[in-house]
Design a protein around this motif. Structure first.
Motif, PDB file in Angstrom:
ATOM      1  N   LEU A  28       0.648  -1.297  -0.059  1.00  0.00           N
ATOM      2  CA  LEU A  28       0.085  -0.260   0.228  1.00  0.00           C
ATOM      3  C   LEU A  28       1.119   1.301  -0.030  1.00  0.00           C
ATOM      4  O   LEU A  28       0.144   2.295  -0.142  1.00  0.00           O
ATOM      5  CB  LEU A  28      -0.913   0.029   1.147  1.00  0.00           C
ATOM      6  CG  LEU A  28      -2.282  -0.567   1.113  1.00  0.00           C
ATOM      7  CD1 LEU A  28      -2.709  -0.300   2.580  1.00  0.00           C
ATOM      8  CD2 LEU A  28      -2.909  -0.683  -0.046  1.00  0.00           C
ATOM      9  N   LEU A  29       1.874   1.422   0.472  1.00  0.00           N
ATOM     10  CA  LEU A  29       2.621   2.820   0.246  1.00  0.00           C
ATOM     11  C   LEU A  29       3.087   3.035  -0.686  1.00  0.00           C
ATOM     12  O   LEU A  29       3.833   3.705  -1.069  1.00  0.00           O
ATOM     13  CB  LEU A  29       4.160   1.746   1.426  1.00  0.00           C
ATOM     14  CG  LEU A  29       3.769   1.473   2.987  1.00  0.00           C
ATOM     15  CD1 LEU A  29       5.207   1.520   3.209  1.00  0.00           C
ATOM     16  CD2 LEU A  29       3.337   3.269   3.392  1.00  0.00           C
ATOM     17  N   LEU A  30       3.054   1.859  -1.726  1.00  0.00           N
ATOM     18  CA  LEU A  30       3.046   2.272  -3.462  1.00  0.00           C
ATOM     19  C   LEU A  30       2.264   3.514  -3.691  1.00  0.00           C
ATOM     20  O   LEU A  30       2.253   4.334  -4.826  1.00  0.00           O
ATOM     21  CB  LEU A  30       3.008   1.434  -4.526  1.00  0.00           C
ATOM     22  CG  LEU A  30       4.486  -0.083  -4.120  1.00  0.00           C
ATOM     23  CD1 LEU A  30       4.129  -1.133  -5.162  1.00  0.00           C
ATOM     24  CD2 LEU A  30       5.787   0.698  -4.567  1.00  0.00           C
ATOM     25  N   ILE A  31       0.886   3.735  -2.920  1.00  0.00           N
ATOM     26  CA  ILE A  31      -0.193   4.608  -3.167  1.00  0.00           C
ATOM     27  C   ILE A  31       0.846   5.950  -3.275  1.00  0.00           C
ATOM     28  O   ILE A  31       0.500   7.554  -4.382  1.00  0.00           O
ATOM     29  CB  ILE A  31      -1.276   4.643  -2.655  1.00  0.00           C
ATOM     30  CG1 ILE A  31      -1.959   3.189  -3.103  1.00  0.00           C
ATOM     31  CG2 ILE A  31      -2.033   5.414  -3.217  1.00  0.00           C
ATOM     32  CD1 ILE A  31      -2.989   2.260  -1.945  1.00  0.00           C
ATOM     33  N   PRO A  32       1.090   6.417  -1.910  1.00  0.00           N
ATOM     34  CA  PRO A  32       1.635   7.544  -1.900  1.00  0.00           C
ATOM     35  C   PRO A  32       2.690   7.748  -3.339  1.00  0.00           C
ATOM     36  O   PRO A  32       3.057   9.455  -3.768  1.00  0.00           O
ATOM     37  CB  PRO A  32       1.945   7.902  -0.952  1.00  0.00           C
ATOM     38  CG  PRO A  32       1.868   7.106   0.115  1.00  0.00           C
ATOM     39  CD  PRO A  32       1.156   5.424  -1.128  1.00  0.00           C
ATOM     40  N   GLN A  58      -2.861  18.247  -4.702  1.00  0.00           N
ATOM     41  CA  GLN A  58      -1.090  18.040  -4.147  1.00  0.00           C
ATOM     42  C   GLN A  58      -1.904  17.660  -2.838  1.00  0.00           C
ATOM     43  O   GLN A  58      -1.086  16.735  -1.828  1.00  0.00           O
ATOM     44  CB  GLN A  58      -0.732  18.429  -4.743  1.00  0.00           C
ATOM     45  CG  GLN A  58       0.331  18.578  -5.318  1.00  0.00           C
ATOM     46  CD  GLN A  58       1.726  20.137  -5.369  1.00  0.00           C
ATOM     47  OE1 GLN A  58       1.516  21.006  -4.870  1.00  0.00           O
ATOM     48  NE2 GLN A  58       2.131  19.852  -6.792  1.00  0.00           N
ATOM     49  N   LEU A  59      -2.301  18.328  -2.047  1.00  0.00           N
ATOM     50  CA  LEU A  59      -3.302  18.226  -0.784  1.00  0.00           C
ATOM     51  C   LEU A  59      -3.614  17.572  -0.029  1.00  0.00           C
ATOM     52  O   LEU A  59      -3.645  16.366   0.890  1.00  0.00           O
ATOM     53  CB  LEU A  59      -4.392  19.392  -0.563  1.00  0.00           C
ATOM     54  CG  LEU A  59      -3.435  21.593  -0.265  1.00  0.00           C
ATOM     55  CD1 LEU A  59      -4.707  22.035  -0.597  1.00  0.00           C
ATOM     56  CD2 LEU A  59      -2.609  21.165   0.547  1.00  0.00           C
ATOM     57  N   VAL A  63      -3.240  13.735   2.323  1.00  0.00           N
ATOM     58  CA  VAL A  63      -3.809  13.186   3.322  1.00  0.00           C
ATOM     59  C   VAL A  63      -3.646  11.429   3.336  1.00  0.00           C
ATOM     60  O   VAL A  63      -3.486  11.302   3.780  1.00  0.00           O
ATOM     61  CB  VAL A  63      -5.393  13.950   3.625  1.00  0.00           C
ATOM     62  CG1 VAL A  63      -6.761  13.517   4.004  1.00  0.00           C
ATOM     63  CG2 VAL A  63      -5.476  15.679   3.867  1.00  0.00           C
ATOM     64  N   VAL A  64      -3.981  11.653   1.818  1.00  0.00           N
ATOM     65  CA  VAL A  64      -3.934  10.083   1.350  1.00  0.00           C
ATOM     66  C   VAL A  64      -2.625   9.605   1.587  1.00  0.00           C
ATOM     67  O   VAL A  64      -2.770   8.271   2.837  1.00  0.00           O
ATOM     68  CB  VAL A  64      -4.007   9.922  -0.156  1.00  0.00           C
ATOM     69  CG1 VAL A  64      -4.807   8.562  -0.336  1.00  0.00           C
ATOM     70  CG2 VAL A  64      -5.956  10.602  -0.673  1.00  0.00           C
ATOM     71  N   THR A  69      -0.558   5.920   5.106  1.00  0.00           N
ATOM     72  CA  THR A  69       1.227   4.987   6.290  1.00  0.00           C
ATOM     73  C   THR A  69       0.611   4.645   7.216  1.00  0.00           C
ATOM     74  O   THR A  69       0.896   4.328   8.042  1.00  0.00           O
ATOM     75  CB  THR A  69       2.566   6.639   6.021  1.00  0.00           C
ATOM     76  OG1 THR A  69       2.769   6.532   4.472  1.00  0.00           O
ATOM     77  CG2 THR A  69       3.072   6.475   6.425  1.00  0.00           C
ATOM     78  N   ALA A  70       0.092   5.272   7.777  1.00  0.00           N
ATOM     79  CA  ALA A  70      -0.323   4.924   9.384  1.00  0.00           C
ATOM     80  C   ALA A  70      -1.450   3.561   9.284  1.00  0.00           C
ATOM     81  O   ALA A  70      -1.250   2.969  10.518  1.00  0.00           O
ATOM     82  CB  ALA A  70      -1.990   5.907   9.923  1.00  0.00           C
ATOM     83  N   LEU A  71      -1.956   3.119   8.688  1.00  0.00           N
ATOM     84  CA  LEU A  71      -3.310   2.093   8.328  1.00  0.00           C
ATOM     85  C   LEU A  71      -2.132   0.963   8.048  1.00  0.00           C
ATOM     86  O   LEU A  71      -2.167  -0.121   8.894  1.00  0.00           O
ATOM     87  CB  LEU A  71      -3.746   2.211   6.410  1.00  0.00           C
ATOM     88  CG  LEU A  71      -4.075   0.918   6.106  1.00  0.00           C
ATOM     89  CD1 LEU A  71      -5.309   0.512   7.725  1.00  0.00           C
ATOM     90  CD2 LEU A  71      -5.028   1.090   4.821  1.00  0.00           C
ATOM     91  N   VAL A  72      -0.742   1.126   7.686  1.00  0.00           N
ATOM     92  CA  VAL A  72       0.466   0.196   7.409  1.00  0.00           C
ATOM     93  C   VAL A  72       1.284   0.289   8.316  1.00  0.00           C
ATOM     94  O   VAL A  72       1.651  -0.620   9.019  1.00  0.00           O
ATOM     95  CB  VAL A  72       1.077   0.621   5.908  1.00  0.00           C
ATOM     96  CG1 VAL A  72       2.600  -0.111   5.882  1.00  0.00           C
ATOM     97  CG2 VAL A  72       1.323   0.017   4.946  1.00  0.00           C
TER      98      VAL A  72
END
Length: 101
Positions: A28-32, A58-59, A63-64, A69-72
């Protein structure tokens, strides 16, 4: 007469350092990272509350990124390194503030 070796003194166990482990949640860290691709947001329209797409995307990406990151972090957190109910294996000399000086 037989010579026997004296028993070795017991060494305290060294705490195990957590190793890197593969987990599917890390994908999931690939999303950001994907959201950083400039051609994805390099345009003006559509506008949101008069703000060009370039800025509000960008804003939203910040948030995403924080949420992902918090979820992972929450899903991959392990508390296995905390040992409770066992004897304390710390050496008194290691706890001394003047040790090693």
């Amino acid at each position: 007469m037989s010579l026997q070796r004296p028993p070795r003194p017991q060494q305290p166990r060294q705490p195990q350092v957590p190793q890197l482990q593969w987990n599917r949640w890390n994908l999931l860290l690939l999303i950001p990272l994907y959201l950083l691709l400039t051609p994805l947001y390099n345009r003006v329209t559509p506008k949101l509350f008069g703000m060009p797409f370039f800025y509000w995307f960008q804003l939203a990406s910040v948030v995403v990124g924080v949420l992902v990151t918090a979820l992972v972090y929450i899903m991959t957190r392990e508390d296995d390194y905390v040992v409770t109910g066992g004897p304390d294996r710390l050496n008194v000399d290691a706890l001394d503030e003047g040790a090693g000086r």
